[in-house]
Design an enzyme around this catalytic site. Structure first.
Site, short mmCIF file in Angstrom:
data_model
loop_
_atom_site.label_atom_id
_atom_site.label_comp_id
_atom_site.label_asym_id
_atom_site.label_seq_id
_atom_site.Cartn_x
_atom_site.Cartn_y
_atom_site.Cartn_z
N CYS A 1 15.85 -53.48 -45.29
CA CYS A 1 15.48 -54.42 -44.25
C CYS A 1 16.66 -54.59 -43.32
O CYS A 1 17.78 -54.24 -43.66
CB CYS A 1 15.11 -55.77 -44.86
SG CYS A 1 14.24 -56.86 -43.71
N LYS B 1 3.42 -59.28 -47.98
CA LYS B 1 4.49 -60.26 -47.89
C LYS B 1 4.08 -61.33 -46.90
O LYS B 1 3.84 -61.07 -45.73
CB LYS B 1 5.78 -59.57 -47.42
CG LYS B 1 6.97 -60.50 -47.33
CD LYS B 1 8.22 -59.71 -47.04
CE LYS B 1 9.42 -60.62 -46.89
NZ LYS B 1 10.63 -59.85 -46.57
N LYS C 1 4.25 -60.88 -52.58
CA LYS C 1 5.36 -61.80 -52.46
C LYS C 1 5.01 -62.92 -51.51
O LYS C 1 4.52 -62.62 -50.43
CB LYS C 1 6.56 -61.02 -51.92
CG LYS C 1 7.80 -61.83 -51.69
CD LYS C 1 8.85 -60.98 -51.07
CE LYS C 1 9.99 -61.87 -50.64
NZ LYS C 1 10.96 -61.15 -49.88
#
Ligand code: PBG
Length: 328
Positions: free
Chosen positions: A118, A201, A254
């Site tokens: 990321c 996510k 997540k």
């Protein structure tokens, strides 16, 4: 079932009977421990995450060994660099301090090394990709520039894989990131490196403590332009299916605790392993309540980890991994 004769409590009478009929069992190999790299020496504690510290290379080497001794098979390693800029250019240096650390850990240990891919720990604005400059006033100016973001994420993944990461885990929620990374890895001859995609996510407030670790809160705007809306469930199945189609070897949901229904649905919808990330806020709120004497941390954590597994997670990424390995 004949109601008059049923006494379900017969099978709850002793801990031995309860052990016999238990439906969910946690194993050490279910657990993945997140670890945080820092440049320099020593450790640095994280106030919002008691018990969690950023670790320098030397400390990480010792920690990986200690975790392996406890029976933990894998760690999820987060990188960072002190030099940040708008495009996160310190994230993919082939011989950057983080890449050197990956190399050192893999040399010293055969623990499965998963690295987070990321840009948010490397960008001055704290967003997970390279920000597009949209001229229009009525649009969010914090859209990610897809082409440049994918190119940067692919470079990060290749740098981690070249250093020895077994699995790369893209977490930017940039559309197409799995395909871009798979293609770049294969082109670099890294076809044995696996991808654990943060496929599902959500834009969650439960990441609060994590963002303190690398000071990665978005300086402006928020992440709702690329992370999922907590109100959506069907969309999670689209995200998971697309990532598997692009080459994800495993997918992640997540956070975990407020999304047990999503874990269950994703488990039923795909045929690859499903990981769930029991995130920083889920951990911190139990720690805080325990510190107040309002609940017991160990039994609450055990209940949470079992519920995540019961929902269908094959793997659980959790800050309790090290302690839980000792409880098992
Ligand atoms: C960054 C990233 C985040 C987490 C893992 N990777 C934060 C975010 O997306 O804002 C959160 C982990 C946690 O809260 O424990 N891409």
């Amino acid at each position: 079932m004949i109601f008059e004769n049923s006494r379900l409590a017969r099978l709850r009478q002793s801990s031995n009977i309860r052990d016999l009929v238990r439906e969910t069992r946690l194993h050490k190999s279910d657990l993945i421990m997140p670890l945080f790299f820092k440049e320099g020496k020593g450790t640095q504690s994280v106030p919002a995450l008691p018990g969690v510290a950023k670790m320098s290379r030397e400390v990480l080497l010792r920690e990986a060994e200690a975790l392996q001794k406890l029976g933990i098979k894998a760690v999820l390693l987060f990188g960072s660099a002190s030099a940040k800029d708008a495009v996160g250019s310190s994230s993919y240096a082939a011989d950057g301090p983080f890449q050197q650390t990956i190399r050192a850990i893999k040399k010293a240990s055969d623990i499965v090394l998963i690295t987070d891919v990321c840009l948010c720990a490397y960008t001055t604005h704290g967003h997970c990709g390279i920000v597009a400059h949209s001229g229009a006033k009525n649009r969010t100016p914090f859209r990610l520039d897809s082409g440049r973001t994918l190119a940067a994420l692919a470079k990060i993944a290749v740098s981690h894989a070249q250093a020895g990461a077994d699995i790369v885990a893209p977490s930017a929620m940039a559309d197409g990131q799995v395909a871009a990374i798979r293609q770049a890895l294969d082109k670099a001859g890294l076809d044995t490196t696996a991808i654990l995609s943060y496929a599902v996510k959500y834009a969650s407030s439960f990441y609060g403590p994590f963002r303190d670790i690398y000071d990665s809160s978005p300086a402006q705007g928020d992440r709702r332009g690329y992370q999922m809306d907590p109100a959506n469930g069907r969309e999670a199945l689209a995200e998971a299916a697309l990532d598997v189609a692009q080459g994800a070897d495993m997918v992640m949901v997540k956070p975990a605790l407020a999304y047990l229904d999503i874990i269950q649905a994703v488990r039923a919808a795909v045929y690859v392993p499903v990981a769930a990330y029991n995130v920083s806020g889920e951990y911190a709120m139990v720690k805080a309540a325990h510190a107040q004497g309002w609940l017991d941390e160990k039994s609450a954590a055990w209940e949470i980890l079992n519920s995540i597994k019961r929902a269908g997670a094959d793997l659980i990424i959790t800050y309790w991994a090290k302690e839980a390995a000792q409880w098992i």
